[in-house]
Design an enzyme around this catalytic site. Sequence first.
Site, short mmCIF file in Angstrom:
data_model
loop_
_atom_site.label_atom_id
_atom_site.label_comp_id
_atom_site.label_asym_id
_atom_site.label_seq_id
_atom_site.Cartn_x
_atom_site.Cartn_y
_atom_site.Cartn_z
N GLY A 19 3.70 -16.85 6.90
CA GLY A 19 4.62 -17.19 4.74
C GLY A 19 5.29 -16.28 4.97
O GLY A 19 6.13 -15.97 5.93
N ARG A 37 -0.30 -22.97 10.59
CA ARG A 37 -1.66 -23.83 10.78
C ARG A 37 -0.93 -24.87 11.06
O ARG A 37 -1.54 -26.15 11.86
CB ARG A 37 -2.87 -23.97 9.67
CG ARG A 37 -2.42 -23.76 8.45
CD ARG A 37 -3.71 -23.39 7.79
NE ARG A 37 -2.96 -23.22 6.55
CZ ARG A 37 -3.87 -22.80 5.40
NH1 ARG A 37 -5.41 -22.65 5.54
NH2 ARG A 37 -3.45 -22.97 4.09
N LYS A 42 -2.65 -6.98 1.96
CA LYS A 42 -3.14 -6.12 0.93
C LYS A 42 -4.13 -6.72 0.14
O LYS A 42 -3.60 -7.44 -0.43
CB LYS A 42 -1.39 -6.17 0.14
CG LYS A 42 -0.48 -5.14 0.85
CD LYS A 42 0.79 -4.75 0.28
CE LYS A 42 1.78 -4.19 0.56
NZ LYS A 42 3.23 -4.27 -0.12
N LYS A 47 -2.99 -1.40 -6.11
CA LYS A 47 -1.40 -1.70 -6.48
C LYS A 47 -0.99 -2.71 -7.33
O LYS A 47 -0.05 -2.98 -8.65
CB LYS A 47 -0.22 -0.73 -5.66
CG LYS A 47 0.61 -1.21 -4.35
CD LYS A 47 1.36 -2.55 -4.85
CE LYS A 47 1.17 -3.81 -3.73
NZ LYS A 47 1.85 -4.62 -3.86
N ASN A 86 3.10 -10.78 -7.69
CA ASN A 86 2.22 -9.33 -9.05
C ASN A 86 2.98 -9.52 -10.80
O ASN A 86 2.18 -10.26 -11.47
CB ASN A 86 1.10 -9.20 -8.15
CG ASN A 86 0.02 -9.27 -7.45
OD1 ASN A 86 -0.98 -9.70 -7.54
ND2 ASN A 86 0.79 -9.07 -5.34
N1 LIG Z 1 6.04 -11.15 0.78
C1 LIG Z 1 5.55 -10.15 0.82
O1 LIG Z 1 6.77 -9.70 -0.07
C2 LIG Z 1 4.52 -9.65 1.50
C3 LIG Z 1 3.90 -9.86 1.33
N2 LIG Z 1 2.53 -8.65 1.95
C4 LIG Z 1 1.25 -8.98 2.14
O2 LIG Z 1 1.46 -10.21 2.91
C5 LIG Z 1 0.26 -11.12 2.74
C6 LIG Z 1 0.01 -13.16 2.69
O3 LIG Z 1 1.47 -13.19 1.88
P1 LIG Z 1 2.90 -13.68 2.16
O4 LIG Z 1 2.70 -13.95 3.53
O5 LIG Z 1 3.75 -13.20 0.87
O6 LIG Z 1 1.84 -15.04 1.77
P2 LIG Z 1 2.08 -16.39 1.89
O7 LIG Z 1 2.14 -17.33 0.51
O8 LIG Z 1 3.81 -16.40 1.38
O9 LIG Z 1 1.82 -17.02 2.40
C7 LIG Z 1 0.55 -17.18 3.03
C8 LIG Z 1 0.46 -17.65 4.34
O10 LIG Z 1 -1.01 -17.61 4.58
C9 LIG Z 1 -1.00 -19.04 5.06
N3 LIG Z 1 -2.37 -18.87 5.23
C10 LIG Z 1 -3.12 -18.82 3.68
N4 LIG Z 1 -4.47 -18.97 3.89
C11 LIG Z 1 -4.80 -19.26 5.63
C12 LIG Z 1 -5.73 -19.58 6.04
N5 LIG Z 1 -7.16 -19.76 5.93
N6 LIG Z 1 -5.35 -19.51 7.60
C13 LIG Z 1 -4.37 -19.77 8.70
N7 LIG Z 1 -2.89 -19.72 7.54
C14 LIG Z 1 -3.74 -19.06 6.35
C15 LIG Z 1 -0.38 -19.58 4.45
O11 LIG Z 1 -0.24 -21.21 4.97
P3 LIG Z 1 -0.42 -22.84 4.85
O12 LIG Z 1 0.96 -22.49 4.39
O13 LIG Z 1 -0.32 -23.40 5.69
O14 LIG Z 1 -0.35 -22.65 3.39
C16 LIG Z 1 1.36 -19.28 4.71
O15 LIG Z 1 2.03 -19.55 5.71
C17 LIG Z 1 -0.40 -10.54 1.28
O16 LIG Z 1 -1.31 -10.30 1.55
C18 LIG Z 1 0.76 -9.81 0.66
O17 LIG Z 1 0.33 -9.27 -0.41
C19 LIG Z 1 2.71 -7.63 2.47
C20 LIG Z 1 3.97 -6.94 2.22
C21 LIG Z 1 5.41 -7.61 1.68
O1 LIG Z 2 3.44 -6.02 -1.55
C1 LIG Z 2 4.25 -6.71 -1.97
C2 LIG Z 2 5.43 -5.44 -1.97
O2 LIG Z 2 5.38 -4.61 -1.08
C3 LIG Z 2 4.95 -8.12 -2.16
O3 LIG Z 2 4.23 -7.92 -4.12
P1 LIG Z 2 4.03 -9.28 -4.42
O4 LIG Z 2 3.09 -9.55 -3.41
O5 LIG Z 2 3.39 -9.04 -5.51
O6 LIG Z 2 5.30 -10.22 -4.27
#
Ligand SMILES: NC(=O)C1=CN([C@@H]2O[C@H](COP(=O)(O)OP(=O)(O)OC[C@H]3O[C@@H](n4cnc5c(N)ncnc54)[C@H](OP(=O)(O)O)[C@@H]3O)[C@@H](O)[C@H]2O)C=CC1
Ligand SMILES: O=C(CO)COP(=O)(O)O
Length: 317
Positions: free
Chosen positions: A9, A31, A99, A182, A247
């Site tokens: 992601g 996946r 998170k 947060k 969020n």
């Molecule tokens: N984006 C940001 O700026 C930040 C995010 N985070 C944290 O990172 C975590 C991930 O967020 P983020 O990457 O942004 O989310 P996204 O929505 O961008 O991506 C989520 C990813 O997780 C995959 N996924 C979801 N469910 C499953 C599963 N059951 N098995 C395998 N893969 C799965 C999805 O795959 P598919 O594409 O195939 O659906 C997708 O690639 C969250 O907890 C977020 O709070 C932390 C700091 C910054």
């Molecule tokens: O965790 C994040 C920044 O630190 C990303 O925030 P959001 O998931 O709300 O986009």
Amino acid sequence: MSIAVLGAGAFGTALAVTMARGGANVTLWARDTTTLEISRQSPRLPGVELPKTVSITPELSQAAQANTLLLSVPMQSLSGLLAQLDVPLSGKHLVACCKGIDLSTLTGPADVIRQFKPHAVQAILTGPSFAADIASGLPTALTLACADDAAGQSLQHQLSTSTLRLYRSNDVTGAELGGALKNVIAIACGTTIGLGMGDSARAALMTRGFAEMTRLATHLGARAETLSGLSGMGDLALTCMSDQSRNYRFGLSRGRSESFDANTTVEGAKTAEAVTKLAAKVGLDMPICKMVYELATHQVDAADAVRILLSRPLKEE
Ligand SMILES: NC(=O)C1=CN([C@@H]2O[C@H](COP(=O)(O)OP(=O)(O)OC[C@H]3O[C@@H](n4cnc5c(N)ncnc54)[C@H](OP(=O)(O)O)[C@@H]3O)[C@@H](O)[C@H]2O)C=CC1
Ligand SMILES: O=C(CO)COP(=O)(O)O
């Protein structure tokens, strides 16, 4: 030392890009790798190309060969991913990059890892950072929390790059609750701004929200100063005040009575439910988190949520 990022992601992709640019040997697992392999971009982080040195794989067993695994899927998917990781991981470093609080166990990511992989080292990477900023090479500082000090030091050095600066902590509970809570407060702030209630109301919510974060975290054994650091106050400030936050934008949409794309990851919605249940279990008052839970599940509308919070009995700060 090799690194595998599990989950392509926005955040997983940004981490893979920055680690590879820093010279690490990186494997990225998803996946479904079809789009990634054709375009070398994640649809969740468009415009960011994976360096040629990043290997892409749909095979978990191949990714699990690395010494350090960065688990970068949403919180409620973490247990499912770990259940699929059916390979020996004893002694490996498993770093949760999500998170939230797991709804079925009411625990944070480190405990979820411990439950599935008790012989691996559990750590968490959290703090103020938008994936797009990390991938653009903008300066970012995060917290790497690990109960094992030696492993924490090793991870801190392995995962820091010239633009991604990691601070170390052994307060895992504090770091993960700061990052989880947060997001809930950011939904509340977005809602308030969406309702047109102004920046002063947002500051009040951030401050009282921080009090709730600290109340729950210290009750569960965290150190108060962890909540004042990057993983707590730092991420609270970023997420409550930036339109880049999903969020916050989810809250804005509730305040404006607009629709919101259900495929967008909004960790704070499920975390609000988990926190409400956890707070009830341990007997703590968490009125903002409870209100966000009721808002996210359509039990109250945005205007009523604010009215209810404002009509609570007056108390000491
Ligand atoms: N984006 C940001 O700026 C930040 C995010 N985070 C944290 O990172 C975590 C991930 O967020 P983020 O990457 O942004 O989310 P996204 O929505 O961008 O991506 C989520 C990813 O997780 C995959 N996924 C979801 N469910 C499953 C599963 N059951 N098995 C395998 N893969 C799965 C999805 O795959 P598919 O594409 O195939 O659906 C997708 O690639 C969250 O907890 C977020 O709070 C932390 C700091 C910054
Ligand atoms: O965790 C994040 C920044 O630190 C990303 O925030 P959001 O998931 O709300 O986009």
